[in-house]
Design a protein around this motif. Structure first.
Motif, PDB file in Angstrom:
ATOM      1  N   VAL A  76       8.934 -66.260  -8.073  1.00  0.00           N
ATOM      2  CA  VAL A  76       9.967 -66.687  -7.122  1.00  0.00           C
ATOM      3  C   VAL A  76       9.832 -68.188  -6.904  1.00  0.00           C
ATOM      4  O   VAL A  76       8.791 -68.667  -6.460  1.00  0.00           O
ATOM      5  CB  VAL A  76       9.838 -65.939  -5.779  1.00  0.00           C
ATOM      6  N   SER A  77      10.891 -68.934  -7.224  1.00  0.00           N
ATOM      7  CA  SER A  77      10.825 -70.388  -7.105  1.00  0.00           C
ATOM      8  C   SER A  77      11.163 -70.870  -5.695  1.00  0.00           C
ATOM      9  O   SER A  77      10.697 -71.925  -5.270  1.00  0.00           O
ATOM     10  CB  SER A  77      11.779 -71.047  -8.110  1.00  0.00           C
ATOM     11  N   ARG A  78      11.974 -70.093  -4.979  1.00  0.00           N
ATOM     12  CA  ARG A  78      12.376 -70.488  -3.624  1.00  0.00           C
ATOM     13  C   ARG A  78      12.890 -69.284  -2.874  1.00  0.00           C
ATOM     14  O   ARG A  78      13.447 -68.353  -3.471  1.00  0.00           O
ATOM     15  CB  ARG A  78      13.448 -71.573  -3.684  1.00  0.00           C
ATOM     16  N   GLY A  79      12.687 -69.282  -1.561  1.00  0.00           N
ATOM     17  CA  GLY A  79      13.166 -68.174  -0.748  1.00  0.00           C
ATOM     18  C   GLY A  79      13.637 -68.635   0.615  1.00  0.00           C
ATOM     19  O   GLY A  79      13.224 -69.677   1.124  1.00  0.00           O
ATOM     20  N   VAL A  80      14.530 -67.851   1.212  1.00  0.00           N
ATOM     21  CA  VAL A  80      15.075 -68.122   2.542  1.00  0.00           C
ATOM     22  C   VAL A  80      15.050 -66.828   3.336  1.00  0.00           C
ATOM     23  O   VAL A  80      15.346 -65.751   2.805  1.00  0.00           O
ATOM     24  CB  VAL A  80      16.519 -68.663   2.472  1.00  0.00           C
ATOM     25  N   ARG A  81      14.710 -66.931   4.616  1.00  0.00           N
ATOM     26  CA  ARG A  81      14.749 -65.768   5.498  1.00  0.00           C
ATOM     27  C   ARG A  81      15.821 -65.956   6.556  1.00  0.00           C
ATOM     28  O   ARG A  81      15.957 -67.039   7.129  1.00  0.00           O
ATOM     29  CB  ARG A  81      13.401 -65.564   6.203  1.00  0.00           C
ATOM     30  N   ILE A  82      16.580 -64.889   6.823  1.00  0.00           N
ATOM     31  CA  ILE A  82      17.470 -64.831   7.977  1.00  0.00           C
ATOM     32  C   ILE A  82      16.682 -64.142   9.080  1.00  0.00           C
ATOM     33  O   ILE A  82      16.221 -63.010   8.919  1.00  0.00           O
ATOM     34  CB  ILE A  82      18.757 -64.047   7.672  1.00  0.00           C
ATOM     35  N   LEU A  83      16.502 -64.835  10.212  1.00  0.00           N
ATOM     36  CA  LEU A  83      15.604 -64.377  11.261  1.00  0.00           C
ATOM     37  C   LEU A  83      16.348 -64.052  12.553  1.00  0.00           C
ATOM     38  O   LEU A  83      17.404 -64.626  12.834  1.00  0.00           O
ATOM     39  CB  LEU A  83      14.556 -65.456  11.563  1.00  0.00           C
ATOM     40  N   TYR A  84      15.760 -63.126  13.320  1.00  0.00           N
ATOM     41  CA  TYR A  84      16.225 -62.898  14.691  1.00  0.00           C
ATOM     42  C   TYR A  84      15.062 -63.135  15.635  1.00  0.00           C
ATOM     43  O   TYR A  84      13.936 -62.678  15.390  1.00  0.00           O
ATOM     44  CB  TYR A  84      16.762 -61.481  14.894  1.00  0.00           C
ATOM     45  N   SER A  85      15.317 -63.852  16.729  1.00  0.00           N
ATOM     46  CA  SER A  85      14.276 -64.173  17.706  1.00  0.00           C
ATOM     47  C   SER A  85      14.171 -63.057  18.735  1.00  0.00           C
ATOM     48  O   SER A  85      14.884 -63.047  19.747  1.00  0.00           O
ATOM     49  CB  SER A  85      14.584 -65.506  18.404  1.00  0.00           C
ATOM     50  N   PHE A  86      13.294 -62.091  18.456  1.00  0.00           N
ATOM     51  CA  PHE A  86      13.003 -61.030  19.417  1.00  0.00           C
ATOM     52  C   PHE A  86      12.142 -61.591  20.543  1.00  0.00           C
ATOM     53  O   PHE A  86      11.549 -62.669  20.400  1.00  0.00           O
ATOM     54  CB  PHE A  86      12.281 -59.876  18.714  1.00  0.00           C
ATOM     55  N   PRO A  87      12.047 -60.877  21.668  1.00  0.00           N
ATOM     56  CA  PRO A  87      11.189 -61.358  22.760  1.00  0.00           C
ATOM     57  C   PRO A  87       9.738 -61.569  22.333  1.00  0.00           C
ATOM     58  O   PRO A  87       9.043 -62.400  22.901  1.00  0.00           O
ATOM     59  CB  PRO A  87      11.310 -60.235  23.808  1.00  0.00           C
ATOM     60  N   TRP A  88       9.286 -60.814  21.323  1.00  0.00           N
ATOM     61  CA  TRP A  88       7.899 -60.951  20.866  1.00  0.00           C
ATOM     62  C   TRP A  88       7.757 -61.931  19.696  1.00  0.00           C
ATOM     63  O   TRP A  88       6.659 -62.176  19.215  1.00  0.00           O
ATOM     64  CB  TRP A  88       7.351 -59.585  20.450  1.00  0.00           C
ATOM     65  N   GLY A  89       8.864 -62.499  19.220  1.00  0.00           N
ATOM     66  CA  GLY A  89       8.790 -63.466  18.135  1.00  0.00           C
ATOM     67  C   GLY A  89       9.868 -63.229  17.095  1.00  0.00           C
ATOM     68  O   GLY A  89      10.588 -62.225  17.124  1.00  0.00           O
ATOM     69  N   ALA A  90       9.995 -64.170  16.157  1.00  0.00           N
ATOM     70  CA  ALA A  90      11.025 -64.078  15.115  1.00  0.00           C
ATOM     71  C   ALA A  90      10.613 -63.065  14.050  1.00  0.00           C
ATOM     72  O   ALA A  90       9.458 -63.010  13.628  1.00  0.00           O
ATOM     73  CB  ALA A  90      11.252 -65.438  14.484  1.00  0.00           C
TER      74      ALA A  90
END
Length: 459
Positions: free
Chosen positions: A256-270
């Motif tokens: 894998v040369s590059r990666g991106v994450r789509i995140l959600y900020s839950f109360p305990w963290g992303a």
């Protein structure tokens, strides 16, 4: 077929001069009230209790724990409908976003090993295993060898659905005339290794595998990352909770040369909702035993082995994210004594909300009123508008208590049928998001709901 009472009301000439709710007005009110939300309540505990009380997940503690970890759990009726709505929207957004994206469905069990040396989960026939263990004449080393041979013959459970698209690549070439780019999309259950409990965990996964030219793979990764972030934010009450970030190099998998994450900020963290990776061609070659000739596609005038951009999502965590994002606990002054009360609301997007409308009735000529309610409910269901039969409530519950319950269920509108409906055809429609109650003719309600949901989907 509508009952006689409803048909009679629909044919009356009287019509109300009510102003219909607009989606844009509702969204303005929602945003205006966001500032009234309490930040000091235990959001996670409140949400989990609400989800079990209001038919989203099973009340068993193990299911609550799995749900919070982003794993499949035992969904109750509303939770199942919410996940279905989310999956439907994901499918439409991916397969309709480009002309050359096709759906596939592959088996969750396979004799093929996982690509990339992933840890395997095996389906073991207990009778066959017992037969091996009963071979008492074998030494411990021989018994181990027999068990290993048995396991090699057993099918593997998939830990992701990425592999299925790689296997379907060659059969799909005729469909696209061997021309790049194109994609294969799939949704389904995957199994994660046990965390010590001895039982693999289930995850509802989505996968888009995009085959493209090596020279444009980086651009396509950026394109899909932007498209996916916009999609997640489309249904959000608070868009800032959804974000994207590059995956650090030391966390990228082999090839894998590059990666991106789509995140959600839950109360305990992303936590990641979707992971996008530029995987090159190594895994595609490995899946087809390194035979390059059958993998060649046309990129303009050149023939190339395509690079793979994968988009892998966790829809169970997505359900949790939207429930968490939509939960509001508001203060409001009620009754003449100015008593300060709290109101919990699941302000799910109209497209995702499991129930669009609840039909209730007030005391009066109950037989005829119930007939009107039944006819309305059937009309909604025939129009594919999910409806809740609140008029079947047998306990003595006030209308305000019903409003509070349906707010917690995320129901968009409550239709109140009364004796006035029998006389004039007019009923009351109460909005979850604005709490405004408006008068509407019974003949207008179905079209109003359909227009409202359609408009919300296009915003």
């Amino acid at each position: 077929m509508l009952t006689y009472c409803v048909r009679r009301l629909l044919t009356r000439q009287e019509s109300s001069h009510t102003s219909l709710f607009s989606v844009s007005q509702a969204l303005q009110v929602i945003r205006g009230r966001c500032s009234d939300t309490h930040e000091d309540f235990d959001q996670v505990s409140t949400l989990l209790n609400l989800c079990t009380d209001r038919h989203y997940i099973s009340p068993d503690q193990s299911h609550r724990d799995s749900f919070q970890r982003g794993l499949s759990c035992s969904y109750a009726p509303l939770g199942l409908e919410l996940r279905k709505n989310l999956l439907d929207q994901w499918w439409h957004s991916v397969t309709r976003s480009r002309a050359q994206v096709f759906g596939i469905s592959t088996l969750s069990c396979s004799q093929e090993r996982a690509v990339g040396g992933d840890r395997e989960l095996k389906v073991v026939d207990t009778e066959s295993l017992n037969q091996v263990l009963d071979l008492k004449e074998l030494s411990r080393a021989q018994l181990s060898q027999e068990a290993q041979r048995l396991l090699r013959r057993m099918a593997s459970l998939r830990t992701n659905i990425f592999q299925g698209a790689l296997e379907q690549y060659v059969p799909s070439l005729d469909l696209v005339k061997k021309k790049l780019p194109f994609g294969l999309a799939e949704t389904g259950l995957c199994f994660q290794p046990s965390d010590g409990s001895g039982c693999p965990a289930e995850v509802t996964q989505t996968s888009l595998v995009w085959f493209c030219s090596p020279r444009t793979s980086g651009q396509w990764l950026d394109h899909w990352a932007q498209q996916r972030l916009q999609w997640w934010r489309k249904f959000a009450l608070g868009t800032s909770d959804f974000s994207s970030s590059d995956i650090p190099e030391d966390e990228l998998g082999a090839g894998v040369s590059r990666g991106v994450r789509i995140l959600y900020s839950f109360p305990w963290g992303a936590e990641p909702l979707e992971t996008l990776c530029n995987r090159g061609d190594a895994e595609l070659l490995q899946a087809h035993k390194g035979v390059r000739t059958k993998l060649l596609c046309r990129d303009g005038r050149k023939s190339v082995v395509p690079h793979v951009v994968s988009v892998t999502g966790n829809m169970d965590r997505g359900v949790m994210a939207y429930l968490c994002n939509s939960l509001q606990q508001l203060k409001r002054v009620e009754d003449s004594k100015h008593v300060l009360k709290q109101r919990k609301v699941l302000k799910l997007h109209p497209v995702l909300a499991p129930v669009k409308v609840a039909v209730i009735m007030v005391r009066g000529a109950t037989v005829e009123i119930r007939q009107v309610c039944e006819g309305l409910l059937q009309e909604f269901l025939e129009a594919r508008i999910s409806a809740w039969p609140g008029y079947l409530e047998t306990m003595s519950t006030s209308v305000e208590q019903l409003y509070a319950r349906y707010d917690e269920m995320g129901v968009l509108f409550v239709v109140v049928v009364s004796e006035n409906t029998l006389e004039s055809g007019l009923l009351q429609v109460r909005s979850r998001d604005t709490t405004i109650k408006e008068t509407m003719h019974i003949s207008e309600v179905k079209n109003f709901l359909a227009r409202y949901i359609s408009a919300a989907d296009n915003i």
